[in-house]
Enzyme design. Structure first.
Site, PDB file in Angstrom:
ATOM      1  N   SER A 176       5.031   1.810 -10.335  1.00 40.61           N
ATOM      2  CA  SER A 176       5.492   1.586  -8.962  1.00 40.61           C
ATOM      3  C   SER A 176       4.339   1.678  -7.971  1.00 40.61           C
ATOM      4  O   SER A 176       4.262   0.900  -7.002  1.00 40.61           O
ATOM      5  CB  SER A 176       6.599   2.576  -8.585  1.00 40.61           C
ATOM      6  OG  SER A 176       6.164   3.912  -8.744  1.00 40.61           O
ATOM      7  N   TYR A 177       3.428   2.596  -8.198  1.00 39.30           N
ATOM      8  CA  TYR A 177       2.269   2.747  -7.316  1.00 39.30           C
ATOM      9  C   TYR A 177       1.394   1.494  -7.376  1.00 39.30           C
ATOM     10  O   TYR A 177       0.983   0.946  -6.347  1.00 39.30           O
ATOM     11  CB  TYR A 177       1.458   3.980  -7.709  1.00 39.30           C
ATOM     12  CG  TYR A 177       0.278   4.254  -6.807  1.00 39.30           C
ATOM     13  CD1 TYR A 177       0.444   4.926  -5.603  1.00 39.30           C
ATOM     14  CD2 TYR A 177      -1.008   3.848  -7.163  1.00 39.30           C
ATOM     15  CE1 TYR A 177      -0.628   5.178  -4.771  1.00 39.30           C
ATOM     16  CE2 TYR A 177      -2.096   4.088  -6.329  1.00 39.30           C
ATOM     17  CZ  TYR A 177      -1.905   4.762  -5.138  1.00 39.30           C
ATOM     18  OH  TYR A 177      -2.984   5.002  -4.307  1.00 39.30           O
ATOM     19  N   ALA A 178       1.117   1.014  -8.594  1.00 40.64           N
ATOM     20  CA  ALA A 178       0.290  -0.182  -8.746  1.00 40.64           C
ATOM     21  C   ALA A 178       0.947  -1.386  -8.083  1.00 40.64           C
ATOM     22  O   ALA A 178       0.291  -2.176  -7.390  1.00 40.64           O
ATOM     23  CB  ALA A 178       0.035  -0.462 -10.223  1.00 40.64           C
ATOM     24  N   SER A 205       3.109  -1.372  -5.629  1.00 39.81           N
ATOM     25  CA  SER A 205       3.129  -1.211  -4.167  1.00 39.81           C
ATOM     26  C   SER A 205       1.760  -1.479  -3.567  1.00 39.81           C
ATOM     27  O   SER A 205       1.650  -2.116  -2.502  1.00 39.81           O
ATOM     28  CB  SER A 205       3.605   0.201  -3.788  1.00 39.81           C
ATOM     29  OG  SER A 205       2.667   1.194  -4.171  1.00 39.81           O
ATOM     30  N   LYS A 206       0.704  -1.026  -4.223  1.00 38.70           N
ATOM     31  CA  LYS A 206      -0.636  -1.238  -3.676  1.00 38.70           C
ATOM     32  C   LYS A 206      -1.090  -2.687  -3.854  1.00 38.70           C
ATOM     33  O   LYS A 206      -1.881  -3.203  -3.048  1.00 38.70           O
ATOM     34  CB  LYS A 206      -1.623  -0.271  -4.318  1.00 38.70           C
ATOM     35  CG  LYS A 206      -1.401   1.182  -3.913  1.00 38.70           C
ATOM     36  CD  LYS A 206      -1.520   1.380  -2.401  1.00 38.70           C
ATOM     37  CE  LYS A 206      -1.380   2.836  -2.003  1.00 38.70           C
ATOM     38  NZ  LYS A 206      -1.564   3.051  -0.538  1.00 38.70           N
TER      39      LYS A 206
END
Length: 256
Positions: free
Chosen positions: A160-162, A164-165
């Site tokens: 999810s972090y990847a 989103s970024k």
């Protein structure tokens, strides 16, 4: 205008989200030292006397605190309405607030995915739209997102972090395409591995930490202060012709 004068931010007002500690605090202090008054926002920011407020005041600038839970869309709308009411002109937006959750994709629940995307991407768009509207109308403004090395790479155990970024990187370019000709510069800083609370798990991982360090040509984790020059540059008149750029500050990681 002399070159050093083009880096000054005297008389500017900068909104900095996620400013209570770590990268956000360092960015707020840097902008204040360059001459800007700071509108500071964090979920648990103290109403008065916070460390970041003390540092901004010590730099001779004003600090106005706001609290916002970026997981809640309604709270973000309420924040932008309040700030726009209190400050008719916002010159600089530094959208730094973020979060992450580390776990295998097979264990990554819908709720975790939604929370990370809401904080890291959805709220960034709402902030940039609501503050950017007035910048576009005025024909001047600076928006600086905080991207990541995972705006370029996939990472490990942080789907999810990847995602989103990666979205932040594309949002940076999309807004730059729309607003560059209207006097608003939209760019992003992509930090490398920075020693903050967000990365404690990696710093203490006996396998991942050495693997990270061996790839960084500079040979160490970054510090929040390593990002200060980049934010002042992108917020200043010296970067007026810089649009849609992801500026990596990574100790050379992306060069390997």
């Amino acid at each position: 205008m002399a070159i050093l004068d083009r880096f000054k931010l005297d008389g500017k007002v900068a909104v900095v989200t996620g400013c209570r500690r770590g990268i956000g605090k360092a960015l707020a202090v840097a902008l204040a030292e360059a001459g800007a008054d700071i509108v500071g926002v964090s979920k648990s920011l103290e109403p008065s006397g916070s460390e970041v407020e003390q540092a901004v005041v010590q730099a001779g600038r004003k600090f106005t605190p706001y609290q916002c839970d970026f997981r809640r869309r309604k709270a973000v709308h309420e924040l932008t309405a309040r700030v726009n009411a209190d400050f008719p002109v916002i010159d600089i937006l530094v959208a730094n607030a973020g979060t992450t959750r580390r776990m295998p994709a097979t264990e990554h629940s819908d709720e975790i995915w939604d929370e990370v995307m809401e904080v890291n991407l959805n709220s960034q768009f709402v902030l940039s739209r609501e503050f950017g509207l007035r910048m576009v109308e005025r024909g001047a403004g600076k928006i600086i997102f905080i991207a990541s090395l995972l705006s370029f790479q996939g990472g490990i155990l942080v789907p999810s972090y990847a995602a989103s970024k990666g979205g932040v990187a594309q949002l940076t370019k999309a807004l730059a395409n729309e607003w560059a000709g209207k006097g608003v510069q939209v760019n992003a800083i992509a930090p490398g591995y920075i020693a903050t609370d967000l990365n404690v798990a990696l710093q203490t991982d006996p396998e991942r930490n050495p693997a990270i360090l061996i790839r960084i040509p500079f040979g160490r984790w970054g510090k929040p202060e390593d990002l200060q020059g980049a934010v002042v540059y992108l917020a200043s008149a010296s970067a007026n012709y810089v649009n849609g750029t992801l500026l990596t500050v990574d100790g050379g990681w992306m060069a390997r």
